[in-house]
Design a protein around this motif. Structure first.
Motif, PDB file in Angstrom:
ATOM      1  N   ALA A 138      47.855  35.449  33.651  1.00 34.71           N
ATOM      2  CA  ALA A 138      48.767  36.534  33.269  1.00 34.71           C
ATOM      3  C   ALA A 138      48.002  37.607  32.491  1.00 34.71           C
ATOM      4  O   ALA A 138      48.186  38.819  32.714  1.00 34.71           O
ATOM      5  CB  ALA A 138      49.925  35.983  32.444  1.00 34.71           C
ATOM      6  N   GLU A 139      47.129  37.166  31.572  1.00 36.01           N
ATOM      7  CA  GLU A 139      46.323  38.130  30.803  1.00 36.01           C
ATOM      8  C   GLU A 139      45.408  38.916  31.734  1.00 36.01           C
ATOM      9  O   GLU A 139      45.240  40.142  31.579  1.00 36.01           O
ATOM     10  CB  GLU A 139      45.500  37.393  29.747  1.00 36.01           C
ATOM     11  N   LEU A 140      44.813  38.207  32.713  1.00 38.66           N
ATOM     12  CA  LEU A 140      43.909  38.869  33.647  1.00 38.66           C
ATOM     13  C   LEU A 140      44.670  39.878  34.505  1.00 38.66           C
ATOM     14  O   LEU A 140      44.181  40.994  34.747  1.00 38.66           O
ATOM     15  CB  LEU A 140      43.229  37.821  34.529  1.00 38.66           C
ATOM     16  N   ARG A 141      45.872  39.535  34.917  1.00 39.05           N
ATOM     17  CA  ARG A 141      46.681  40.483  35.682  1.00 39.05           C
ATOM     18  C   ARG A 141      47.013  41.710  34.842  1.00 39.05           C
ATOM     19  O   ARG A 141      46.993  42.830  35.335  1.00 39.05           O
ATOM     20  CB  ARG A 141      47.973  39.804  36.158  1.00 39.05           C
ATOM     21  N   THR A 142      47.339  41.429  33.589  1.00 40.22           N
ATOM     22  CA  THR A 142      47.644  42.557  32.691  1.00 40.22           C
ATOM     23  C   THR A 142      46.436  43.479  32.577  1.00 40.22           C
ATOM     24  O   THR A 142      46.566  44.717  32.629  1.00 40.22           O
ATOM     25  CB  THR A 142      48.047  42.027  31.293  1.00 40.22           C
ATOM     26  N   LYS A 143      45.266  42.879  32.432  1.00 38.52           N
ATOM     27  CA  LYS A 143      44.043  43.678  32.343  1.00 38.52           C
ATOM     28  C   LYS A 143      43.809  44.473  33.622  1.00 38.52           C
ATOM     29  O   LYS A 143      43.422  45.647  33.574  1.00 38.52           O
ATOM     30  CB  LYS A 143      42.832  42.782  32.063  1.00 38.52           C
ATOM     31  N   VAL A 144      44.057  43.829  34.778  1.00 37.99           N
ATOM     32  CA  VAL A 144      43.863  44.517  36.052  1.00 37.99           C
ATOM     33  C   VAL A 144      44.838  45.683  36.167  1.00 37.99           C
ATOM     34  O   VAL A 144      44.471  46.793  36.599  1.00 37.99           O
ATOM     35  CB  VAL A 144      44.032  43.538  37.246  1.00 37.99           C
ATOM     36  N   GLU A 145      46.095  45.409  35.770  1.00 39.75           N
ATOM     37  CA  GLU A 145      47.088  46.492  35.829  1.00 39.75           C
ATOM     38  C   GLU A 145      46.694  47.649  34.901  1.00 39.75           C
ATOM     39  O   GLU A 145      46.814  48.828  35.271  1.00 39.75           O
ATOM     40  CB  GLU A 145      48.469  45.956  35.452  1.00 39.75           C
ATOM     41  N   LYS A 146      46.212  47.298  33.708  1.00 41.01           N
ATOM     42  CA  LYS A 146      45.767  48.351  32.783  1.00 41.01           C
ATOM     43  C   LYS A 146      44.599  49.121  33.363  1.00 41.01           C
ATOM     44  O   LYS A 146      44.521  50.350  33.254  1.00 41.01           O
ATOM     45  CB  LYS A 146      45.377  47.737  31.433  1.00 41.01           C
ATOM     46  N   GLU A 150      33.380  47.396  39.242  1.00 38.51           N
ATOM     47  CA  GLU A 150      34.105  46.771  38.130  1.00 38.51           C
ATOM     48  C   GLU A 150      35.397  46.120  38.635  1.00 38.51           C
ATOM     49  O   GLU A 150      35.719  44.973  38.290  1.00 38.51           O
ATOM     50  CB  GLU A 150      34.435  47.797  37.051  1.00 38.51           C
ATOM     51  N   ILE A 151      36.124  46.867  39.459  1.00 36.08           N
ATOM     52  CA  ILE A 151      37.389  46.343  39.992  1.00 36.08           C
ATOM     53  C   ILE A 151      37.122  45.138  40.895  1.00 36.08           C
ATOM     54  O   ILE A 151      37.823  44.125  40.841  1.00 36.08           O
ATOM     55  CB  ILE A 151      38.154  47.451  40.746  1.00 36.08           C
ATOM     56  N   THR A 152      36.061  45.240  41.713  1.00 33.42           N
ATOM     57  CA  THR A 152      35.696  44.130  42.599  1.00 33.42           C
ATOM     58  C   THR A 152      35.333  42.899  41.782  1.00 33.42           C
ATOM     59  O   THR A 152      35.745  41.767  42.118  1.00 33.42           O
ATOM     60  CB  THR A 152      34.519  44.540  43.500  1.00 33.42           C
ATOM     61  N   ASP A 153      34.572  43.072  40.698  1.00 32.11           N
ATOM     62  CA  ASP A 153      34.212  41.929  39.836  1.00 32.11           C
ATOM     63  C   ASP A 153      35.467  41.283  39.236  1.00 32.11           C
ATOM     64  O   ASP A 153      35.586  40.040  39.196  1.00 32.11           O
ATOM     65  CB  ASP A 153      33.268  42.376  38.719  1.00 32.11           C
ATOM     66  N   VAL A 154      36.379  42.134  38.773  1.00 34.73           N
ATOM     67  CA  VAL A 154      37.616  41.600  38.184  1.00 34.73           C
ATOM     68  C   VAL A 154      38.408  40.837  39.250  1.00 34.73           C
ATOM     69  O   VAL A 154      38.914  39.740  39.011  1.00 34.73           O
ATOM     70  CB  VAL A 154      38.456  42.745  37.567  1.00 34.73           C
ATOM     71  N   ARG A 200      37.227  39.432  42.004  1.00 36.87           N
ATOM     72  CA  ARG A 200      36.506  38.194  42.339  1.00 36.87           C
ATOM     73  C   ARG A 200      36.789  37.106  41.293  1.00 36.87           C
ATOM     74  O   ARG A 200      37.005  35.934  41.627  1.00 36.87           O
ATOM     75  CB  ARG A 200      35.004  38.450  42.423  1.00 36.87           C
ATOM     76  N   GLY A 201      36.733  37.516  40.028  1.00 33.25           N
ATOM     77  CA  GLY A 201      37.031  36.562  38.952  1.00 33.25           C
ATOM     78  C   GLY A 201      38.439  36.012  39.086  1.00 33.25           C
ATOM     79  O   GLY A 201      38.673  34.804  38.923  1.00 33.25           O
ATOM     80  N   HIS A 248      38.442  33.562  42.073  1.00 32.62           N
ATOM     81  CA  HIS A 248      37.828  32.277  41.708  1.00 32.62           C
ATOM     82  C   HIS A 248      38.765  31.455  40.814  1.00 32.62           C
ATOM     83  O   HIS A 248      38.904  30.238  40.983  1.00 32.62           O
ATOM     84  CB  HIS A 248      36.484  32.489  41.000  1.00 32.62           C
ATOM     85  N   LEU A 249      39.371  32.140  39.877  1.00 33.37           N
ATOM     86  CA  LEU A 249      40.295  31.459  38.974  1.00 33.37           C
ATOM     87  C   LEU A 249      41.469  30.879  39.761  1.00 33.37           C
ATOM     88  O   LEU A 249      41.880  29.727  39.540  1.00 33.37           O
ATOM     89  CB  LEU A 249      40.793  32.432  37.899  1.00 33.37           C
ATOM     90  N   THR A 250      41.994  31.645  40.692  1.00 30.92           N
ATOM     91  CA  THR A 250      43.117  31.173  41.502  1.00 30.92           C
ATOM     92  C   THR A 250      42.704  29.976  42.360  1.00 30.92           C
ATOM     93  O   THR A 250      43.439  28.988  42.464  1.00 30.92           O
ATOM     94  CB  THR A 250      43.631  32.312  42.409  1.00 30.92           C
TER      95      THR A 250
END
Length: 194
Positions: free
Chosen positions: A127-135, A158-162, A164-165, A168-170
């Protein structure tokens, strides 16, 4: 048989002994017992010996039957003793299996709780990562358009790295969920089997 013969001889001796006092008081010619009395006496001795023989044989048969029954009872008691020992061994083994299953269930419950806690953490991180992506997306949209292709490439990287992370997490979370599902199904199957 020897015993019966001995008893017959004893009876004959007793009969002759009772006749002995008569022998001393009477003359030799009068000493002979009347033939009828001797026959009666002999008949009595024979009847007595046959009775003794019958009693001996029936007693021996009864003793044999009692011995056979006692042997049969002893064998039954030994068999029951072995069955009791086997039942005690089976009971002990069942207790050990139950203790082992209880320990496995406790471990599985602890593992399940740990996995649930870990999954809850992963969901929070996702959820935090999604929030960061949305931001980041809002920032990219609201920010000044890139002035050069190089800036645009850096932002895309940067967006691609996020992403990918996040991917991988999913995938990691999916693998953990599958592993836990397998463990839970095995646990349920072992509980059903018991």
């Amino acid at each position: 048989m020897k015993m019966i013969l001995g008893l017959c001889l004893l009876c004959l001796a007793m009969a002759l002994r009772t006749a002995a006092p008569l022998l001393k008081t009477e003359k030799m010619e009068d000493m002979a017992a009347p033939e009828g009395e001797v026959e009666v006496l002999m008949f009595g001795v024979i009847q007595f010996s046959e009775s003794l023989k019958y009693v001996y044989e029936t007693t021996e048969a009864k003793i044999d039957k009692i011995s056979q029954k006692m042997k049969s009872h002893e064998q039954t008691l030994k068999k029951l003793g072995r069955q009791t020992e086997q039942a005690a061994e089976v009971e002990e083994q069942m207790k050990e299996v139950i203790q082992l299953l209880q320990a496995q269930m406790a471990k599985q419950q602890a593992d399940t709780k740990t996995t649930k806690d870990w999954l809850a953490n992963m969901e929070l991180e996702e959820a935090e990562l999604r929030t960061k992506v949305e931001k980041l997306e809002k920032h990219v949209i609201n920010s000044v358009p890139p002035t050069s292709v190089k800036d645009l490439q850096e932002r895309a990287e940067e967006i691609t790295d996020v992403l990918r992370g996040l991917q991988h997490l999913t995938e990691f979370q999916k693998e953990m969920i599958e592993t836990q599902n397998e463990k839970l199904s095995k646990l349920l199957q072992s509980d059903i089997a018991v």
